[in-house]
Design an enzyme around this catalytic site. Structure first.
Site, PDB file in Angstrom:
ATOM      1  CB  THR A   1      -7.279  -4.707   2.303  1.00  0.00           C
ATOM      2  OG1 THR A   1      -6.343  -4.637   3.277  1.00  0.00           O
ATOM      3  CG2 THR A   1      -7.095  -3.788   1.155  1.00  0.00           C
TER       4      THR A   1
ATOM      5  CG  ASP B   1      -2.005   0.891   1.057  1.00  0.00           C
ATOM      6  OD1 ASP B   1      -2.424   1.517   0.092  1.00  0.00           O
ATOM      7  OD2 ASP B   1      -2.699   1.368   2.175  1.00  0.00           O
TER       8      ASP B   1
ATOM      9  CD  GLN C   1      -3.070   4.494  10.680  1.00  0.00           C
ATOM     10  OE1 GLN C   1      -4.219   4.400  10.442  1.00  0.00           O
ATOM     11  NE2 GLN C   1      -2.255   5.229   9.913  1.00  0.00           N
TER      12      GLN C   1
ATOM     13  NE  ARG D   1      -7.770   6.439   9.697  1.00  0.00           N
ATOM     14  CZ  ARG D   1      -7.008   6.080   8.348  1.00  0.00           C
ATOM     15  NH1 ARG D   1      -5.831   5.797   8.535  1.00  0.00           N
ATOM     16  NH2 ARG D   1      -7.489   6.329   7.332  1.00  0.00           N
TER      17      ARG D   1
ATOM     18  CD  GLU E   1      -5.833   4.777   4.813  1.00  0.00           C
ATOM     19  OE1 GLU E   1      -5.291   3.905   3.999  1.00  0.00           O
ATOM     20  OE2 GLU E   1      -5.380   5.621   5.473  1.00  0.00           O
TER      21      GLU E   1
ATOM     22  CG  HIS F   1      -4.251  10.571   2.627  1.00  0.00           C
ATOM     23  ND1 HIS F   1      -5.250  10.235   3.533  1.00  0.00           N
ATOM     24  CD2 HIS F   1      -3.272   9.640   2.954  1.00  0.00           C
ATOM     25  CE1 HIS F   1      -4.852   9.471   4.401  1.00  0.00           C
ATOM     26  NE2 HIS F   1      -3.959   8.750   3.858  1.00  0.00           N
TER      27      HIS F   1
ATOM     28  CD  GLU G   1      -5.421   2.948   0.009  1.00  0.00           C
ATOM     29  OE1 GLU G   1      -4.711   2.524  -0.871  1.00  0.00           O
ATOM     30  OE2 GLU G   1      -5.108   3.131   1.102  1.00  0.00           O
TER      31      GLU G   1
ATOM     32  CD  GLU H   1      -7.371  12.682   4.206  1.00  0.00           C
ATOM     33  OE1 GLU H   1      -7.108  13.565   3.461  1.00  0.00           O
ATOM     34  OE2 GLU H   1      -7.636  11.399   4.070  1.00  0.00           O
TER      35      GLU H   1
ATOM     36  CG  ASP I   1      -5.655   0.414   3.722  1.00  0.00           C
ATOM     37  OD1 ASP I   1      -5.672  -0.586   4.494  1.00  0.00           O
ATOM     38  OD2 ASP I   1      -4.742   1.310   3.987  1.00  0.00           O
TER      39      ASP I   1
ATOM     40  CE  LYS J   1      -3.101   2.252   7.368  1.00  0.00           C
ATOM     41  NZ  LYS J   1      -4.285   2.732   6.275  1.00  0.00           N
TER      42      LYS J   1
HETATM   43 MN    MN Z   1      -3.979   2.901   2.959  1.00  0.00          MN
END
Ligand code: MN
Length: 417
Positions: free
Chosen positions: A246, A115, A229, A226, A188, A122, A190, A347, A222, A242
């Protein structure tokens, strides 16, 4: 000349004849096999007289993906002929299966999973949120496409439920971590690139050879915890926050279908080393759409990614690391400069400080149990059509109770609640 097909395809379909994305499908009681999507149907390739026919009876795309670009183009040309020339209709039409009658499977066996982190918007947003007293971008960010190796075995097809992960969490103000279900479960949005043709150990894949190795493109979610993480990522990067899930979309859109979506990425403002340069860049003009319980909350623009997939592939192999058929590398969260272009809820809610209003009257920051997130995308295609990607979707299930707690509940109440 504009291509027209004898298959009825609604104007707003993701799957016009100019697309022909590959997937693996089955009907109840039947073995999974390879098909391409067209309109509201999947064409069963295992029943057609095609070059490399044995590849299409497989339950994964890997054998066909390994064959390379000449074979990919040969089959695409033949499928286009079968679907556009009325003379083939009687032989081909019986092998169209309505999409609502099929189960879609993980389309390829994932080899390695990487990834990246290629959106400047971002990376800057996350830098401001996670490291508010420092420069948002790390000093290396404009010199190399930053990435990490993820967990291939937990890549799952769209629709697979996502169980809320448990782990160590520690808020900055707390003295020590505790253990429990993530309270800051996020997404996420992606774009993922699927490798077909392997490379030999000790060799590099140049940016110019990108399309010789990469078979196609999928959408990726993904999922990210948080709180787990933020506590674990220093100094080696993402790990358990993570690796629990996925999700990928079931249809692999080929690079040939995306030829009209090629575009230049934003001009770099820092010189790039020669191995990262591209004569004709592989930026792609994809518009993503993120829906939270059905409400579109963001439209991230992939064309604004700072690093292209060809640069990422060149970087990933510049040390001589080999590629395998089925390698998946994802772009990193796609975020644009505007608030409604952000590709994560971290975000969008600015770390929970600015809740997102949904049409059911609720205000959300991170994911709640039962929430569903869907990501879609479209790109300009040949003949002015839109090339759609279908959808990657997932619904959050409550955390699995830990074994000791489950036994205690069972002893008290006789059943696991
Ligand atoms: Mn990612």
């Amino acid at each position: 000349m504009t291509l027209t097909t004898w298959v009825p395809v609604p104007d707003d379909s993701d799957f016009p004849v100019q697309n022909l994305p590959y997937g693996v499908f089955s009907r109840a009681g039947e073995r999974p096999r390879v098909g391409v999507a067209i309109g509201g149907s999947v064409l069963d390739l295992s029943r057609l007289d095609l070059p490399h026919a044995s590849d299409f009876a497989a339950d994964r795309l890997n054998p066909f993906m390994a064959r390379g670009r000449v074979a990919w183009r040969q089959v695409r040309a033949r499928l286009t002929e079968l679907l556009t020339d009325e003379v083939h209709r009687p032989a081909v039409e019986p092998h169209l299966v309505p999409l609502d009658e099929v189960t879609l499977h993980l389309p390829f066996e994932v080899a390695d999973y990487v990834d990246f982190y290629a959106s400047e918007h971002h990376a800057s947003n996350v830098g401001r949120i996670f490291r508010p007293t420092q420069e948002p971008l790390t000093p290396n960010w404009k010199h190399l496409p930053i990435g990490y190796h993820g967990r291939a075995g937990t890549v799952m097809v769209s629709g697979t439920p996502v169980v809320r992960p448990c782990g160590q969490r520690k808020a900055p103000a707390e003295a020590a971590p505790d253990f429990g279900p993530s309270r800051r479960l996020d997404i996420e949005a992606e774009v993922g690139f699927v490798v077909g043709v392997p490379s030999a150990l000790g060799t590099r894949v140049s940016t110019a050879d990108f399309a010789e190795h990469v078979f196609g493109v999928v959408l990726v979610n993904d999922w990210s915890a948080r709180d787990i993480q933020a506590w674990e990522y220093v100094p080696l990067g993402p790990f358990l926050g993570k690796s629990f899930a996925t999700s990928v979309s079931p249809w692999v859109v080929t690079l040939d279908a995306l030829e009209h979506a090629r575009t230049a990425p934003p001009a770099p403002d820092t010189p790039q080393l020669p191995y990262l340069r591209e004569d004709r860049p592989w930026g792609l003009d994809l518009e993503l759409e993120v829906a939270w319980n059905g409400d579109v909350v963001s439209r991230p623009p992939f064309a604004q990614m700072y690093w292209t997939a060809a640069q990422q592939l060149a970087h990933m192999t510049v040390n001589g690391a080999s590629l395998r058929t089925g390698d998946l590398f994802a772009s990193g969260t796609v975020s644009g400069p505007e608030r409604d272009q952000r590709g994560s809820f971290l975000e969008l809610s600015w770390s929970g400080q600015e809740p997102v209003q949904l049409s059911d009257g609720t205000a959300r920051t991170f994911l709640e149990d039962g929430d569903t997130v869907g990501i879609r995308a479209g790109a300009p295609g040949a003949d002015g059509v839109r090339i759609g990607f279908g959808e990657v979707t997932g619904t959050v299930r409550p955390a699995t109770p830990d074994p000791d707690r489950a036994r205690e509940i069972k002893a008290t109440f006789g059943a696991i609640g």
